[in-house]
Design a protein around this motif. Structure first.
Motif, PDB file in Angstrom:
ATOM      1  N   LEU A 225       0.820  -1.153  -0.122  1.00 45.21           N
ATOM      2  CA  LEU A 225      -0.114   0.022   0.081  1.00 45.21           C
ATOM      3  C   LEU A 225       0.888   1.415  -0.082  1.00 45.21           C
ATOM      4  O   LEU A 225       0.206   2.461   0.231  1.00 45.21           O
ATOM      5  N   LYS A 228      -0.511   4.286  -1.613  1.00 44.83           N
ATOM      6  CA  LYS A 228      -1.712   4.758  -1.176  1.00 44.83           C
ATOM      7  C   LYS A 228      -1.740   5.616   0.112  1.00 44.83           C
ATOM      8  O   LYS A 228      -2.559   6.124   0.507  1.00 44.83           O
ATOM      9  N   GLU A 337      -4.393  -5.816   4.306  1.00 43.91           N
ATOM     10  CA  GLU A 337      -4.279  -4.997   2.968  1.00 43.91           C
ATOM     11  C   GLU A 337      -5.699  -4.523   2.943  1.00 43.91           C
ATOM     12  O   GLU A 337      -5.653  -2.983   2.886  1.00 43.91           O
ATOM     13  N   PHE A 341      -6.986  -0.554   3.497  1.00 48.01           N
ATOM     14  CA  PHE A 341      -7.380   0.470   2.281  1.00 48.01           C
ATOM     15  C   PHE A 341      -8.615   0.908   2.643  1.00 48.01           C
ATOM     16  O   PHE A 341      -8.987   2.157   2.194  1.00 48.01           O
ATOM     17  N   SER A 345      -9.642   4.869   2.895  1.00 53.60           N
ATOM     18  CA  SER A 345     -10.514   5.725   1.825  1.00 53.60           C
ATOM     19  C   SER A 345     -11.692   5.749   2.279  1.00 53.60           C
ATOM     20  O   SER A 345     -12.497   6.450   1.391  1.00 53.60           O
TER      21      SER A 345
END
Length: 383
Positions: A225, A228, A337, A341, A345
């Motif tokens: 990640l 991100k 993961e 995320f 997000s």
């Protein structure tokens, strides 16, 4: 009433015991390891410490490190037997109750004595994996059943372990679920420490690895990640040596902004609380535990928790997708993961979780709220 505490010297034990200060009981502490010095924090408690060695000869540390077999041979003659010292101290104190913290350390070594003194009430507090994963704490089922048959009262940090204790034959009284170290003084952590969600740019990770910890699986997920989460700093605390080595590799091979604190360089609880007060996300991952104190600290300080759920224990505190995420397979870095995320997000979810945890969960761990309940349980069980 006289209460004899039996525990190794730990911060959680000190915090728990300190709740009884000025509660009207005469409190004693038997350091089950026998190596601790006098603890100033518990200066109101009568302490049996430093009893283990017959002779404190110079060079013991060097000998233990350089010639371990010779050291072990000498210690066979230089160490007093726990059962003998405890029995003598028990007779000296003549308590109304004995309270043991952690089974393998503070119950099993003294079971012979308490079976001979059934008139003394025995309270047992389970810690960590005492009930859930016996092998990890070197416990045999026969030992657990024997202790639980004698124990009068049981305290746990989760409901899961009470059910397990019943399955092992416990028929005494369950005194309830309490955090292992008692409550928290939130007056020490003002708004300058508990940051609003929009000001948080840290992902904090518990660095345990080995038989139970699974920090590396989290770091594998973090590596994937890196693009991100590049606006965030990753902080790993209590990092085991394998974790440190992997982080050093990540520093060379990725753009991650990552920092670590080694397990040996103990990070004080207040510093962990401050870290949680600045963290957007906290991640704890293991195959066995009770309710981790760091999970509680993350929640009350406003970090979004992503926590493994061995035996369904973390679901007692986290409602999945509402005030945190549950890791169902701690070995699956792809699941981890995905959860990280999803969290970074979804600003709305992070804000919602913050509000729920601050309003509904945090008050349940306030220092005086827990302290009053603890004092009440001693008063009720000892009368």
């Amino acid at each position: 009433m006289k209460i004899l505490m039996v525990s190794m010297p730990t911060l959680h034990f000190f915090r728990w015991t300190d709740q009884l200060k000025d509660a009207g009981h005469e409190v004693f502490w038997f350091d089950i390891l026998g190596m601790s010095g006098y603890v100033d924090k518990l200066d109101w408690v009568q302490q049996k410490v430093g009893w283990k060695l017959k002779y404190k000869y110079p060079g013991r540390t060097f000998l233990k490190k350089s010639f371990p077999k010779l050291y072990q041979f000498i210690q066979r003659f230089n160490e007093r037997k726990t059962v003998e010292v405890f029995e003598k101290y028990l007779q000296e104190v003549n308590p109304n109750a004995v309270h043991s913290f952690a089974m393998q350390i503070s119950c099993v070594p003294i079971i012979d004595i308490l079976e001979k003194n059934k008139h003394i009430k025995w309270i047992y507090s389970s810690w960590g994996s005492d009930m859930f994963y016996l092998n990890s704490v070197n416990l045999l089922e026969i030992q657990v059943r024997r202790v639980l048959k004698r124990v009068d009262y049981f305290i746990s940090d989760c409901h899961r372990d009470y059910k397990i204790a019943e399955n092992y034959g416990f028929k005494g009284r369950f005194l309830g679920v309490f955090p292992g170290g008692g409550g928290y003084d939130f007056n020490l952590f003002d708004n300058d420490i508990v940051k609003p969600i929009k000001e948080r740019k840290i992902i904090s990770i518990k660095g345990y690895q080995g038989e139970l910890g699974r920090c590396l699986q989290v770091l594998y997920a973090i590596k994937k990640l890196e693009d991100k989460i590049k606006g965030n700093k990753v902080v790993v605390f209590s990092a085991d040596i394998e974790v440190v080595h992997y982080i050093e590799m990540l520093k060379k091979e990725t753009i991650l902004n990552i920092e670590y604190f080694e397990k040996e360089k103990f990070l004080p609880q207040n510093e962990i609380m401050k870290l949680m007060g600045k963290s957007l996300i906290y991640i704890g991952n293991s195959v066995s535990d009770g309710i981790p104190n760091t999970l509680i600290e993350a929640i009350v300080m406003g970090a979004f928790p992503i926590q493994s759920n061995p035996g369904g224990v973390s679901s007692e505190l986290i409602k999945n997708n509402e005030n945190g995420f549950l890791i169902e397979n701690p070995e699956d870095n792809l699941e981890i993961e995905s959860l990280i995320f999803k969290a970074i997000s979804n600003d709305k979810l992070l804000e919602q979780s913050f509000e729920i945890n601050q309003k509904d969960v945090k008050p349940k761990y306030e220092l005086n709220f827990i302290k009053n309940k603890v004092v009440d349980l001693y008063n009720e069980s000892l009368n």
